[in-house]
Design a protein around this motif. Structure first.
Motif, PDB file in Angstrom:
ATOM      1  N   ILE A 134      38.566  35.056  29.355  1.00 21.73           N
ATOM      2  CA  ILE A 134      38.713  35.379  30.767  1.00 21.73           C
ATOM      3  C   ILE A 134      39.475  34.237  31.427  1.00 21.73           C
ATOM      4  CG2 ILE A 134      37.508  35.819  32.944  1.00 21.73           C
ATOM      5  CD1 ILE A 134      35.085  36.717  31.145  1.00 21.73           C
ATOM      6  N   GLY A 135      40.550  34.566  32.137  1.00 23.21           N
ATOM      7  CA  GLY A 135      41.293  33.572  32.888  1.00 23.21           C
ATOM      8  C   GLY A 135      41.085  33.806  34.372  1.00 23.21           C
ATOM      9  N   MET A 136      40.764  32.763  35.108  1.00 26.53           N
ATOM     10  CA  MET A 136      40.522  32.889  36.544  1.00 26.53           C
ATOM     11  C   MET A 136      41.423  31.911  37.296  1.00 26.53           C
ATOM     12  SD  MET A 136      38.863  30.819  38.896  1.00 26.53           S
ATOM     13  CE  MET A 136      38.797  31.092  40.651  1.00 26.53           C
TER      14      MET A 136
ATOM     15  N   ALA B  75      48.343  38.100  23.403  1.00 20.13           N
ATOM     16  CA  ALA B  75      47.033  37.476  23.528  1.00 20.13           C
ATOM     17  C   ALA B  75      46.166  38.347  24.427  1.00 20.13           C
ATOM     18  CB  ALA B  75      47.174  36.073  24.116  1.00 20.13           C
ATOM     19  N   SER B  76      44.921  38.470  24.100  1.00 18.84           N
ATOM     20  CA  SER B  76      44.011  39.317  24.865  1.00 18.84           C
ATOM     21  C   SER B  76      43.237  38.459  25.866  1.00 18.84           C
ATOM     22  CB  SER B  76      43.041  40.025  23.918  1.00 18.84           C
ATOM     23  OG  SER B  76      42.137  40.799  24.653  1.00 18.84           O
ATOM     24  N   ILE B  77      43.584  38.595  27.164  1.00 16.83           N
ATOM     25  CA  ILE B  77      42.936  37.827  28.225  1.00 16.83           C
ATOM     26  C   ILE B  77      42.680  38.744  29.413  1.00 16.83           C
ATOM     27  CG2 ILE B  77      43.077  35.837  29.772  1.00 16.83           C
ATOM     28  CD1 ILE B  77      45.121  34.604  27.913  1.00 16.83           C
ATOM     29  N   ASP B  78      41.457  38.733  29.914  1.00 19.64           N
ATOM     30  CA  ASP B  78      41.148  39.413  31.170  1.00 19.64           C
ATOM     31  C   ASP B  78      41.386  38.419  32.298  1.00 19.64           C
ATOM     32  OD1 ASP B  78      40.359  41.803  29.983  1.00 19.64           O
ATOM     33  OD2 ASP B  78      38.287  41.120  29.745  1.00 19.64           O
ATOM     34  N   LEU B  79      42.245  38.785  33.248  1.00 14.70           N
ATOM     35  CA  LEU B  79      42.606  37.874  34.334  1.00 14.70           C
ATOM     36  C   LEU B  79      41.937  38.311  35.626  1.00 14.70           C
ATOM     37  CD1 LEU B  79      46.359  37.506  33.390  1.00 14.70           C
ATOM     38  CD2 LEU B  79      44.564  35.784  33.102  1.00 14.70           C
ATOM     39  N   ILE B  80      41.358  37.331  36.331  1.00 12.24           N
ATOM     40  CA  ILE B  80      40.611  37.586  37.551  1.00 12.24           C
ATOM     41  C   ILE B  80      41.092  36.627  38.640  1.00 12.24           C
ATOM     42  CG2 ILE B  80      38.321  37.551  38.631  1.00 12.24           C
ATOM     43  CD1 ILE B  80      37.149  38.001  35.799  1.00 12.24           C
ATOM     44  N   GLN B  81      41.329  37.165  39.834  1.00 12.83           N
ATOM     45  CA  GLN B  81      41.675  36.311  40.966  1.00 12.83           C
ATOM     46  C   GLN B  81      40.397  35.957  41.711  1.00 12.83           C
ATOM     47  OE1 GLN B  81      44.553  37.905  43.718  1.00 12.83           O
ATOM     48  NE2 GLN B  81      44.907  35.920  44.678  1.00 12.83           N
ATOM     49  N   GLY B  82      40.209  34.674  41.961  1.00 15.35           N
ATOM     50  CA  GLY B  82      39.010  34.255  42.664  1.00 15.35           C
ATOM     51  C   GLY B  82      39.049  32.781  43.007  1.00 15.35           C
ATOM     52  N   ASN B  83      38.095  32.363  43.807  1.00 14.21           N
ATOM     53  CA  ASN B  83      37.956  30.976  44.232  1.00 14.21           C
ATOM     54  C   ASN B  83      36.919  30.298  43.338  1.00 14.21           C
ATOM     55  OD1 ASN B  83      37.187  28.575  45.583  1.00 14.21           O
ATOM     56  ND2 ASN B  83      37.925  29.411  47.518  1.00 14.21           N
ATOM     57  N   VAL B  84      37.279  29.179  42.783  1.00 12.47           N
ATOM     58  CA  VAL B  84      36.401  28.508  41.825  1.00 12.47           C
ATOM     59  C   VAL B  84      35.067  28.123  42.457  1.00 12.47           C
ATOM     60  CG1 VAL B  84      37.298  26.182  42.255  1.00 12.47           C
ATOM     61  CG2 VAL B  84      36.330  26.742  40.018  1.00 12.47           C
ATOM     62  N   ALA B  85      35.060  27.854  43.749  1.00 13.84           N
ATOM     63  CA  ALA B  85      33.832  27.419  44.417  1.00 13.84           C
ATOM     64  C   ALA B  85      32.757  28.502  44.398  1.00 13.84           C
ATOM     65  CB  ALA B  85      34.130  27.008  45.850  1.00 13.84           C
ATOM     66  N   SER B  86      33.176  29.756  44.383  1.00 19.49           N
ATOM     67  CA  SER B  86      32.203  30.849  44.416  1.00 19.49           C
ATOM     68  C   SER B  86      32.279  31.749  43.185  1.00 19.49           C
ATOM     69  CB  SER B  86      32.431  31.706  45.675  1.00 19.49           C
ATOM     70  OG  SER B  86      33.761  32.210  45.692  1.00 19.49           O
ATOM     71  N   PHE B  87      33.050  31.336  42.182  1.00 12.25           N
ATOM     72  CA  PHE B  87      33.285  32.185  41.019  1.00 12.25           C
ATOM     73  C   PHE B  87      32.071  32.224  40.104  1.00 12.25           C
ATOM     74  CE2 PHE B  87      35.184  32.841  36.709  1.00 12.25           C
ATOM     75  CZ  PHE B  87      35.628  34.137  36.921  1.00 12.25           C
ATOM     76  N   ARG B  88      31.575  33.408  39.829  1.00 13.92           N
ATOM     77  CA  ARG B  88      30.489  33.610  38.892  1.00 13.92           C
ATOM     78  C   ARG B  88      30.814  34.839  38.052  1.00 13.92           C
ATOM     79  NH1 ARG B  88      30.206  29.497  40.642  1.00 13.92           N
ATOM     80  NH2 ARG B  88      28.547  28.416  41.730  1.00 13.92           N
ATOM     81  N   ILE B  89      30.303  34.883  36.847  1.00 13.06           N
ATOM     82  CA  ILE B  89      30.541  36.013  35.964  1.00 13.06           C
ATOM     83  C   ILE B  89      29.211  36.697  35.696  1.00 13.06           C
ATOM     84  CG2 ILE B  89      31.355  36.728  33.702  1.00 13.06           C
ATOM     85  CD1 ILE B  89      33.249  34.370  33.742  1.00 13.06           C
ATOM     86  N   GLU B  90      29.118  37.931  36.097  1.00  9.46           N
ATOM     87  CA  GLU B  90      27.881  38.696  35.920  1.00  9.46           C
ATOM     88  C   GLU B  90      27.958  39.540  34.649  1.00  9.46           C
ATOM     89  OE1 GLU B  90      25.429  38.145  37.929  1.00  9.46           O
ATOM     90  OE2 GLU B  90      26.594  36.947  39.357  1.00  9.46           O
TER      91      GLU B  90
END
Length: 201
Positions: free
Chosen positions: A75-77, A96-111
């Motif tokens: 996962i790339g954020m 390459a197999s990567i799931d890309l997510i846009q987000g802010n590192v301060a609030s980034f969580r993976i559920e």
């Protein structure tokens, strides 16, 4: 895959052409990226078959390397949509197999996903004070096993102390040190960097 082969492949990746200074965007070079990921995989068994997050992935160099080293899920954020476009282009180019997510590192969580390893080249905190610690805090919360992170040697003791005392790391070890030239895309400097490995609870 051998180290030189990995370095040769990721040296083909497209890098930032117009980096954003406020985000401290500078590319993770193939030399240091390949050694970081190869060591994490071959010496510590933290990449192949693991769930890996490339936090603040930028162009996707570390995430692509993790995928090439047979990570089970990558996962790339990143907060920047332009950087994610580059990461997408690079991952597609090298299959390459990567799931890309846009987000802010301060609030980034993976559920719903157990993350084994976080790899990152965070901002040094020269433009936004404390940005490196914000990344490290999030990384230690996300990773169930280990965080691999690049930092300036001058901040080494501070980073280790904060990781152990504030972020719940069990250990904070310097695994290697290298001289890394950040080319004059935004400014000219050469820094000695320490690669820190943090084992999380």
């Amino acid at each position: 895959m051998k180290l030189k082969q990995l370095e040769g492949i990721i040296s083909q990746l497209v890098q930032f052409q117009n980096p954003k200074i406020e985000l401290e965007q500078y590319s993770t070079g193939a030399h240091i990226a390949s050694r970081m990921l190869y060591m994490a995989d071959s010496s510590y068994d933290d990449i192949s078959g693991k769930v890996v997050v490339d936090l603040g992935c930028g162009c996707g160099t570390l995430g692509v390397a993790a995928s090439l080293l047979s990570a089970d899920h990558v996962i790339g954020m990143d907060i920047d949509a332009d950087a994610l476009d580059l990461a997408r282009e690079n991952s597609l180019e090298l299959e390459a197999s990567i799931d890309l997510i846009q987000g802010n590192v301060a609030s980034f969580r993976i559920e719903g996903v157990q993350v084994d390893t976080v790899v990152m080249n965070p901002p040094f905190g020269t433009r936004q004070k404390g940005a490196d610690m914000m990344f490290l805090s999030s990384a230690c919360q996300i990773a169930n096993s280990t965080v691999y992170s690049l930092h300036k040697s001058s901040t080494r003791e501070h980073v280790k102390r904060v990781a152990l005392n504030n972020f719940g790391a069990k250990t904070a070890d310097v695994l290697c040190q290298d001289c890394w030239c950040v080319y004059a895309i935004m400014y000219v400097h050469s820094r000695s960097l320490a690669l820190l490995c943090m084992s999380t609870p």
